[in-house]
Structures are given as C-alpha cells and as structure tokens.
Scaffold this active site. Structure first.
Site, PDB file in Angstrom:
ATOM      1  N   ASP A 170      37.701  61.695  14.318  1.00 59.98           N
ATOM      2  CA  ASP A 170      37.420  63.083  14.687  1.00 59.98           C
ATOM      3  C   ASP A 170      36.134  63.180  15.485  1.00 59.98           C
ATOM      4  O   ASP A 170      35.248  62.335  15.366  1.00 59.98           O
ATOM      5  CB  ASP A 170      37.286  63.945  13.426  1.00 59.98           C
ATOM      6  CG  ASP A 170      36.044  63.572  12.613  1.00 59.98           C
ATOM      7  OD1 ASP A 170      34.982  64.199  12.809  1.00 59.98           O
ATOM      8  OD2 ASP A 170      36.123  62.650  11.786  1.00 59.98           O
ATOM      9  N   GLY A 312      31.812  59.837  11.774  1.00 63.54           N
ATOM     10  CA  GLY A 312      33.126  60.268  12.235  1.00 63.54           C
ATOM     11  C   GLY A 312      33.603  59.377  13.369  1.00 63.54           C
ATOM     12  O   GLY A 312      33.273  58.193  13.431  1.00 63.54           O
ATOM     13  N   GLU A 313      34.410  59.930  14.242  1.00 68.33           N
ATOM     14  CA  GLU A 313      34.987  59.233  15.401  1.00 68.33           C
ATOM     15  C   GLU A 313      36.029  58.184  15.018  1.00 68.33           C
ATOM     16  O   GLU A 313      36.668  57.600  15.880  1.00 68.33           O
ATOM     17  CB  GLU A 313      33.907  58.538  16.249  1.00 68.33           C
ATOM     18  CG  GLU A 313      32.875  59.460  16.846  1.00 68.33           C
ATOM     19  CD  GLU A 313      31.829  58.703  17.664  1.00 68.33           C
ATOM     20  OE1 GLU A 313      31.998  57.486  17.879  1.00 68.33           O
ATOM     21  OE2 GLU A 313      30.838  59.333  18.083  1.00 68.33           O
ATOM     22  N   GLY A 314      36.174  57.904  13.718  1.00 63.46           N
ATOM     23  CA  GLY A 314      37.011  56.795  13.280  1.00 63.46           C
ATOM     24  C   GLY A 314      36.216  55.532  13.036  1.00 63.46           C
ATOM     25  O   GLY A 314      36.799  54.469  12.796  1.00 63.46           O
TER      26      GLY A 314
END
Length: 351
Positions: A170, A312-314
């Site tokens: 995300d 976040g971001e994975g």
C-alpha cells in the site's frame, strides 16, 4: 458482492511435506518455522516437494484519503502521488527489496488525488481521493463495488499471467487511519488500542488521529457487520481493492503474503467477503502499528518477521519472501537420511 467459494489448500500435499521434513538430514523440527512454511507452500501448490517461486508479484495499491486533511499524518497528502512516481522510477524501498527477493512490482492507482501517472497504472482508477471518514462516507455504493471488482480483476490478471505468489502492498497518506477504523470495528477494540504513530506523527497529531477514528467508529456501527458497507463507510478505493485482491487470490488458489497494518485491515474484510481466504495467506511481518497485532490475531496468522517496520509499500512482506524461499529450498534440496546413507533413517538423530 459475491466471490466463488474458497477451497482449502491440499491436505495430502501438506501431509507429504510434513513426512518428508521428518526424513531430511537434520533433527526433526530443527528448522523450526521454516518447516511449517514449507508445508504451507506445498499445500498451496498441491505438490511435494514444492516448486521454488518463479514469478512473485507485488501489487502496490495507491490511494489518498480525505481524513488526511485533518492533520493525522506527518506528511502532506500530495506526497502519495510523488511516492507513486518514485516507485515507478525504481527509487523506493520496495524497489530495492523486490530486486533482492526476485519479485516484480505493479502499481495500481485506485484513488490518488492526482491524474494517473500512466494509463497502465491508472487503468482501474475509481476516483481521486476519498471522503473524510470522520464525517462522511469514504465512497459511494457504486465506487465501492467498482473498487472491489478492480481488486478481483487485478488478482485474476496477475494469476492468468503466471504469478505463483502475490504480495499486497500500500501507499497513501491517511490510509493507516482508515485501516485503524476497520480493525477497531472488526475486533471490538477501542481507538486508543489501534492507533499508532504511522508516518512518525507527534502527540498532537496522534490525538487528532484517535479522534478521527473514534468519530468514524460511531458512523461505522450503522453498517456492521456488512463488509461492503464497512469499506464504503470507512475504507477507501485502495482498501476496497486490496480486499477484493486478497479474497480473489484465495479463490484462485494462489498463495499471498500480507504486508502491514493497512493490507491486513483489508484482509480482515476480505475474509468476510470470501470465508476461508486466510488459509491462503501468510503474514509477512508484524509492524509497529498496535492495531496490526490485533488484526493478525483475529485472522489467526503468525507473522514471519518482526523487524519494527512501519513503511508499507509491501516492504515487510517482500523481506519475508526471502524467508519463504529459504523454506522451499530446504524442503526441496536437502537429502533424506536414506539418500545420504546416513544412520538414522527411521528416526531423526538426537540434537
């Protein structure tokens, strides 16, 4: 919204993997959690030994949130679009980790408050931003349905193109506030128990964030326990798409690594959209957001890593992919006692 039934992973493959682990040249159980993870991969793939992942795919869902205008983040809302561009250029943390984990990245702009960076990135875009969930719905009914369907389609597109492992990530200023509302609503937790410091906010911003979550919870109780209603009321197009993505991955029998607080909040909703989906997921890590532990417990998922991450971001899930690859390699490449001609083929030697 309807999803096809979720069938469980292959129990026979899991049993075969468990039996093989007990014959490998090591004390039984000596590889700890790696053994459990390898058994899970074998069950998801329906074969033992399992294949090493050939096409791991990270999908970063991007969206802005109206609640960010209330001062709940340390960064301005326009940063979302800038970070999408940074990922697209290859300069973000997720790019660095994806490279070493042998995974590729797709960015999906569902609700960034800017024009799409490219047609491909914005092909499933639902709207710009979302409503301020403290005082109004995040989405309309139509937008919610479109976002969930977008997540389904993204999962289908990736699986149809050969993805054998999916990671949900995300990016979006204000998304941890929306996630905190969903987690609190679905775990019966108080706002102070789920609200963390997100992007590194100060105490005053934390108080504003907690108040926004409290106000949103007052509104969300009107739609409980409807999962689609939850996403419409206090989610956002990015969270709704993540929920559709996580559920559809399970429908398509494709293993998925969850990332942090935001993705796991969406997964809580996904489990209600498609019961049994959790069997196809692993929690990549546990973030420092307090609500994340509550969400993982509700899904009965044990995080692979705990590195005090909160980006976040994975990124957390992608770091965990390296561990998952190690688990597969050990089960696949190690020899058995019989193959090695080592004593102890009936029972493992003492440690």
């Amino acid at each position: 919204m309807e999803f096809a039934p979720v069938s469980p992973p292959d129990g026979h493959a899991a049993a075969a993997a468990r039996a093989r682990q007990d014959t490998l040249t090591k004390p039984r159980g000596a590889l700890g959690r790696l053994e459990d993870l390898s058994i899970w991969v074998a069950s998801c793939q329906g074969q033992c030994p399992p294949r090493q992942f050939q096409r791991a795919r990270i999908v970063v869902f991007a969206g802005d949130h109206g609640v960010a205008r209330s001062g709940v983040s340390a960064y301005p809302p326009q940063l979302t679009a800038q970070m999408v561009a940074n990922i697209d250029r290859g300069g973000a943390a997720i790019n660095a980790l994806a490279s070493i984990a042998d995974a590729t990245i797709r960015i999906a702009d569902l609700a960034v408050d800017a024009d799409p960076l490219s047609q491909q990135i914005g092909i499933h875009k639902v709207r710009r931003g979302s409503g301020d969930i403290a005082i109004q719905d995040a989405l309309t009914e139509d937008e919610t349905a479109r976002a969930i369907i977008a997540g389904q389609r993204i999962a289908d597109e990736e699986v149809d193109r050969g993805a054998d492992l999916l990671i949900a990530g995300d990016i979006g200023i204000g998304n941890t506030t929306a996630a905190a509302v969903l987690v609190a609503a679905l775990t019966n937790a108080e706002p102070v128990a789920v609200v963390g410091f997100g992007t590194g906010i100060d105490d005053a911003s934390w108080a504003r964030k907690t108040a926004a979550v409290r106000d949103a919870l007052c509104r969300i109780r009107l739609v409980l326990p409807d999962p689609v209603g939850l996403l419409r009321c206090c989610g956002g197009a990015d969270l709704a798409a993540m929920a559709g993505f996580c559920a559809q991955a399970a429908v398509r029998r494709t293993p998925l690594l969850l990332d942090g607080m935001v993705v796991t909040a969406a997964a809580l909703v996904a489990e209600r959209l498609a019961p049994g989906s959790w069997q196809w997921w692993q929690a990549g890590h546990q973030s420092t957001e307090p609500g994340h532990a509550l969400a993982l417990a509700a899904l009965d998922l044990d995080p692979i890593l705990d590195l005090r991450m909160r980006l976040g971001e994975g990124t957390g899930a992608t770091a965990a992919l390296l561990v998952l690859r190690a688990a597969v390699a050990a089960l696949t490449s190690m020899t058995t006692f019989a193959e090695a001609g080592v004593a102890g083929t009936s029972t493992s030697p003492p440690s």
